[in-house]
Design a protein around this motif. Structure first.
Motif, PDB file in Angstrom:
ATOM      1  N   ALA A  38     -57.225 -41.432  68.271  1.00  0.00           N
ATOM      2  CA  ALA A  38     -56.991 -40.873  69.602  1.00  0.00           C
ATOM      3  C   ALA A  38     -55.646 -40.164  69.639  1.00  0.00           C
ATOM      4  N   SER A  91     -63.111 -43.516  73.307  1.00  0.00           N
ATOM      5  CA  SER A  91     -62.718 -44.660  72.484  1.00  0.00           C
ATOM      6  C   SER A  91     -63.721 -45.794  72.625  1.00  0.00           C
ATOM      7  N   ALA A 133     -60.634 -46.179  66.429  1.00  0.00           N
ATOM      8  CA  ALA A 133     -60.713 -45.261  67.574  1.00  0.00           C
ATOM      9  C   ALA A 133     -59.331 -44.976  68.146  1.00  0.00           C
ATOM     10  N   PHE A 134     -58.496 -45.992  68.251  1.00  0.00           N
ATOM     11  CA  PHE A 134     -57.167 -45.778  68.808  1.00  0.00           C
ATOM     12  C   PHE A 134     -56.246 -45.057  67.829  1.00  0.00           C
TER      13      PHE A 134
END
Length: 145
Positions: A123, A8, A119-120
């Motif tokens: 994820a 991340s 990114a989160f």
């Protein structure tokens, strides 16, 4: 740092660095060498402050998980205030172009936050602990004879 956190962080640093390179080229064309230096310094400041914030937030989450959300909000507010202070402190510098510095700090911060959100979202973070297979084997189901 777990591999998902490192991934991340990488997915956040790379777009911010790319935005910094683009800002340095634009500032170099518009304001000359001092503009490019200001953009590079601003990009490094954003990456160091925001990256350091993520490390602090991860350590807080490990030690005090109940404070994670409040710490995250406080951290982002503090980071933005400190970046504002950086712009105010360097507004009259002769080391680099302060306008390129300020514009790049804003742009790099926006790119950082957007890349971090992306990114989160991508994820695969479990928010429920799955039941282990060992606990299922020990349970008795059905009629016992």
């Amino acid at each position: 740092m777990p591999s998902t956190d490192a991934r991340s962080l990488l997915m956040t640093v790379v777009p911010t660095a790319a935005a910094g390179v683009i800002a340095a080229v634009i500032a170099g064309v518009v304001a000359g060498g001092k503009g490019a230096v200001g953009a590079i310094v601003a990009t490094l400041v954003v990456i160091l402050f925001m990256g350091g914030g993520i490390v602090v937030l991860q350590r807080t989450a490990k030690q005090f998980p109940q404070l994670f959300q409040a710490m995250g909000l406080m951290l982002y507010t503090t980071q933005l205030l400190v970046l504002f202070v950086f712009v105010a402190v360097f507004k009259d510098t002769t080391l680099f172009n302060p306008k390129a510095f300020a514009a790049t700090i804003v742009a790099a911060t926006v790119v950082w936050v957007a890349a971090q959100a992306r990114a989160f979202m991508k994820a695969k973070i479990l928010y429920v602990e799955p039941e282990s297979s060992d606990s299922r084997k020990t349970e008795k189901t059905g009629l016992s004879s």
